[in-house]
Enzyme design. Structure first.
Site, PDB file in Angstrom:
ATOM      1  N   ILE A  97       0.861  -1.183   0.000  1.00 29.35           N
ATOM      2  CA  ILE A  97       0.000   0.000   0.000  1.00 29.35           C
ATOM      3  C   ILE A  97       0.895   1.229   0.000  1.00 29.35           C
ATOM      4  O   ILE A  97       1.910   1.262   0.699  1.00 29.35           O
ATOM      5  CB  ILE A  97      -0.958  -0.002   1.216  1.00 29.35           C
ATOM      6  CG1 ILE A  97      -1.913   1.198   1.152  1.00 29.35           C
ATOM      7  CG2 ILE A  97      -0.197  -0.043   2.538  1.00 29.35           C
ATOM      8  CD1 ILE A  97      -3.027   1.145   2.201  1.00 29.35           C
ATOM      9  N   ILE A 138       5.012  -1.087   2.707  1.00 31.26           N
ATOM     10  CA  ILE A 138       4.654   0.300   2.457  1.00 31.26           C
ATOM     11  C   ILE A 138       5.406   0.785   1.229  1.00 31.26           C
ATOM     12  O   ILE A 138       6.630   0.701   1.163  1.00 31.26           O
ATOM     13  CB  ILE A 138       4.984   1.188   3.676  1.00 31.26           C
ATOM     14  CG1 ILE A 138       4.385   0.579   4.970  1.00 31.26           C
ATOM     15  CG2 ILE A 138       4.465   2.594   3.445  1.00 31.26           C
ATOM     16  CD1 ILE A 138       2.891   0.344   4.942  1.00 31.26           C
ATOM     17  N   LYS A 139       4.646   1.284   0.251  1.00 27.25           N
ATOM     18  CA  LYS A 139       5.255   1.770  -0.999  1.00 27.25           C
ATOM     19  C   LYS A 139       5.695   3.225  -0.832  1.00 27.25           C
ATOM     20  O   LYS A 139       4.883   4.089  -0.496  1.00 27.25           O
ATOM     21  CB  LYS A 139       4.252   1.661  -2.151  1.00 27.25           C
ATOM     22  CG  LYS A 139       3.986   0.246  -2.616  1.00 27.25           C
ATOM     23  CD  LYS A 139       2.850   0.177  -3.620  1.00 27.25           C
ATOM     24  CE  LYS A 139       3.258   0.611  -5.001  1.00 27.25           C
ATOM     25  NZ  LYS A 139       2.159   0.365  -5.986  1.00 27.25           N
ATOM     26  N   ILE A 140       6.984   3.444  -1.083  1.00 23.20           N
ATOM     27  CA  ILE A 140       7.561   4.788  -1.010  1.00 23.20           C
ATOM     28  C   ILE A 140       8.238   5.075  -2.352  1.00 23.20           C
ATOM     29  O   ILE A 140       9.037   4.256  -2.824  1.00 23.20           O
ATOM     30  CB  ILE A 140       8.583   4.894   0.134  1.00 23.20           C
ATOM     31  CG1 ILE A 140       7.910   4.617   1.490  1.00 23.20           C
ATOM     32  CG2 ILE A 140       9.258   6.272   0.139  1.00 23.20           C
ATOM     33  CD1 ILE A 140       8.861   4.616   2.672  1.00 23.20           C
TER      34      ILE A 140
END
Length: 381
Positions: A111, A142-144
């Site tokens: 996400i 976690i998408k960064i």
């Protein structure tokens, strides 16, 4: 995870983890996601705002929650956060047996942080922490984005023990920066007393968009030589990224972390749906098959693989000179690699922001419709 499809099995046997670039609430509740795990070796899921926006407009699966949020006076940002984290949390639970069976390597659901924060390091770090705490599952990622401002956020998130999917990588130089940020994050995590074996990361290297941008420039050049290299840059760029991955994860710096239980950051091939119908629809699956990689596919590409994909084994390792020749040829034709990747990153951030805006607009529309409408929960969207 015991597919009988020989094409899918052949890809998995090379060492490729198949992740699905799609998620919606009906898919989770109907058992369709579980079916993909069982029948098509899907061992992970990636999400994005466009996927959530489409899901929200389709049917009534979200109506009860939207009605509750509207009646509770939730802002649109609060509603988006609640809706998306609920879906990802539930998908994580479906994926949990895969996570357990693979010792945490797969079974992952990604996400992304609010893409409006792509140029704000501190806000990205806080968003990552908030998403991690809210989903509250060990198999979430976690998408960064791999912007210049995103790199220190990647390091900071990993240092907190957060598993990270680094997204929006186009250039080889930036990819090396991403791997450095990953190693720095693990080194800080070790200093913070974190168990390195629990931290996982992938680096999402975008493929088809590279061909789209470069092919456009080659068409403008128009020569026979230019036509000869159309459709080759995306694969070549990714193969050279894999070479960089092999180099970095054979250094003594990495080995000291591995000795403490760390797992390498795997390359993930993203944007693997073919955009030019002139190319084989499994191009970026077949030509980028390599050990210890992830390929995140839209449903259409996964279906194409299952139907007619011809996996030819590892197509990446040792093909680096050939790949470099493609990029050298492009430079010789006047196609600037540096300019291409700069344009793609800028457009990528804009596209992420635009799709986020569309998601906010979709949710706001539903909230407005639901407010004061007692029958909303049972209405068709």
């Amino acid at each position: 995870m015991a597919t009988t499809n020989p094409r899918i099995k052949a890809l998995s046997d090379v060492g490729v983890s198949i992740w699905l670039d799609d998620l919606n609430r009906p898919m989770i509740g109907s058992g369709d996601l579980q079916k993909l795990i069982d029948e098509q070796d899907v061992v992970g899921v990636t999400t994005n705002p466009t996927i959530f926006a489409s899901a929200l407009k389709d049917g009534t699966a979200y109506n009860d929650q939207v009605k509750q949020l509207a009646d509770g006076g939730a802002t649109v940002d609060e509603a988006v956060f609640a809706i998306t984290t609920d879906d990802v949390r539930n998908a994580c639970d479906v994926m949990r047996p895969v996570y357990d069976a693979t010792d945490g390597q797969d079974g992952r659901v990604s996400i992304e942080v609010d893409p409006r924060l792509a140029k704000d390091t501190d806000a990205t770090i806080e968003s990552a922490k908030k998403l991690w705490a809210s989903v509250d599952r060990p198999n979430v990622m976690i998408k960064i984005p791999a912007t210049v401002e995103g790199l220190p956020a990647i390091t900071a998130a990993l240092a907190e023990g957060i598993s990270v999917n680094v997204t929006l990588i186009f250039s080889l130089d930036r990819y090396r920066g991403v791997m450095n940020a990953f190693l720095s994050g693990l080194e800080q995590a070790r200093q913070n007393g974190k168990d390195l074996s629990t931290i996982r990361s992938v680096a999402s290297f975008f493929v088809s968009r590279v061909d789209s941008e470069i092919d456009k420039r080659l068409d403008q050049i128009g020569s026979d030589d230019a036509q000869q290299v159309k459709g080759k840059a995306g694969v070549a760029n990714a193969r050279l990224a894999y070479q960089a991955y092999e180099e970095v994860f054979s250094t003594s710096r990495w080995q000291t972390l591995a000795d403490d239980g760390a797992h390498a950051q795997r390359p993930l091939w993203a944007s693997t749906g073919v955009k030019d119908p002139a190319y084989p629809d499994t191009l970026y699956v077949v030509e980028l098959a390599a050990p210890d990689t992830v390929n995140t596919m839209p449903p259409k590409t996964l279906d194409a693989l299952a139907d007619h994909g011809e996996i030819k084994g590892d197509q990446v390792t040792g093909r680096y000179d050939e790949a470099k020749q493609v990029l050298d040829t492009l430079e010789g034709l006047g196609v600037s690699y540096a300019d291409v990747v700069e344009v793609l990153e800028s457009e990528g951030v804009e596209k992420f922001e635009k799709s986020w805006g569309e998601l906010l607009a979709s949710v706001q529309e539903e909230l407005s419709t639901a407010a004061g409408n007692a029958d909303y929960a049972t209405q068709e969207a």
